[in-house]
Scaffold this motif. Structure first.
Motif, PDB file in Angstrom:
ATOM      1  N   ALA A 111       0.987   7.071  16.998  1.00 43.23           N
ATOM      2  CA  ALA A 111       1.107   8.360  16.312  1.00 43.23           C
ATOM      3  C   ALA A 111       1.764   9.397  17.214  1.00 43.23           C
ATOM      4  O   ALA A 111       2.628  10.173  16.770  1.00 43.23           O
ATOM      5  CB  ALA A 111      -0.266   8.845  15.860  1.00 43.23           C
ATOM      6  N   ALA A 157       0.117  10.550  10.007  1.00 38.41           N
ATOM      7  CA  ALA A 157       0.054   9.689  11.191  1.00 38.41           C
ATOM      8  C   ALA A 157      -1.157  10.026  12.050  1.00 38.41           C
ATOM      9  O   ALA A 157      -1.867   9.125  12.534  1.00 38.41           O
ATOM     10  CB  ALA A 157       1.338   9.835  11.999  1.00 38.41           C
ATOM     11  N   SER A 202       4.209  14.018   7.037  1.00 36.75           N
ATOM     12  CA  SER A 202       4.262  12.708   7.702  1.00 36.75           C
ATOM     13  C   SER A 202       3.527  12.737   9.038  1.00 36.75           C
ATOM     14  O   SER A 202       2.822  11.780   9.395  1.00 36.75           O
ATOM     15  CB  SER A 202       5.718  12.291   7.911  1.00 36.75           C
TER      16      SER A 202
END
Length: 247
Positions: free
Chosen positions: A49, A233, A229
């Protein structure tokens, strides 16, 4: 025309890590052995991430409407009419309406700037005869354009040039709308009162100037939003950490 600028090194590192992470994720699933595998998956998820938000997400996208800056956790959009100033230090900073956004990528280091400065200096002549290959005009023009500049400097120039071109176009469009507004308002005033030609011209001029000013400048500015996004993550990484503790 759409243009995309990012750090090539960060992009390469990011995708290499994604391949490494995918291989290890498959291996953890195949050889799952309880809590140790969950802990390893949590560590792998957190690192993946972080690599995603810092290496793969940051980018500058220039479109017909304006410039989009994707930083690790947020997206910032500035229409061309709202770009006031673009500066470069370690990174590119775009100022709009008293607010500013610092672009995560592309960035420049002191070493890169020193190398660009050395490249911008003319090479000393050595010997009587030239032994270097003759470059084409396109190669010479490219070298002259990049002389003494880093990648971040060049990207900042592209943003400035497109913003100035868009603002000139908007200004010309606003000025062109003034005569049309003058004629329309002036005719209406003359129909109502034949003696009001002077007042009609003044009213039309003021109205046209106001409309042209609004069209040329606009009231749009910097808009900053969270990046979905990136948040997804980070949430997935957090879920793996919680699962590792619970398992």
């Amino acid at each position: 025309m759409k243009q995309v600028f990012r750090s090539n090194l960060a992009m390469i590192v990011g995708w290499l890590w994604m391949v490494f992470a995918a291989y290890n994720a498959v291996d953890l699933v195949v050889r799952y052995n309880g809590r140790p595998s969950m802990v390893a998956a949590a560590v792998l998820g957190v690192l993946t991430a972080l690599v995603f938000v810092t290496c793969l997400r940051p980018v500058i996208v220039m479109s017909e409407e304006g410039v989009l800056v994707r930083n690790p956790l947020r997206n910032a959009f500035v229409p061309w009419s709202g770009v006031d100033e673009v500066t470069v230090s370690h990174s590119i900073t775009i100022t709009s309406g008293g607010r500013s956004v610092r672009c995560w990528a592309p960035q420049t280091s002191a070493r890169e700037r020193a190398a660009a400065a050395r490249k911008g200096r003319p090479a000393p002549a050595r010997g009587r005869f030239r032994t270097e290959p003759v470059r084409s005009k396109a190669e010479q023009a490219a070298d002259e354009a990049m002389a003494g500049k880093t990648h971040a400097d060049w990207v900042a120039e592209q943003i400035t040039e497109r913003a100035e071109a868009a603002q000139r176009t908007a200004s010309v469009a606003g000025t062109a709308a003034v005569p049309e507004t003058e004629n329309g308002t002036g005719t209406a005033a003359v129909t109502e009162n034949g003696t009001g030609n002077g007042a009609a011209a003044v009213t039309g001029s003021e109205t046209g100037t106001e409309n042209g000013s609004e069209t040329g400048t606009g009231n749009d500015g910097l808009k900053v939003t969270w990046a979905p996004s990136a948040l997804v993550a980070l949430v997935l990484a957090l879920a793996l950490v919680v699962a590792a503790f619970v398992a």
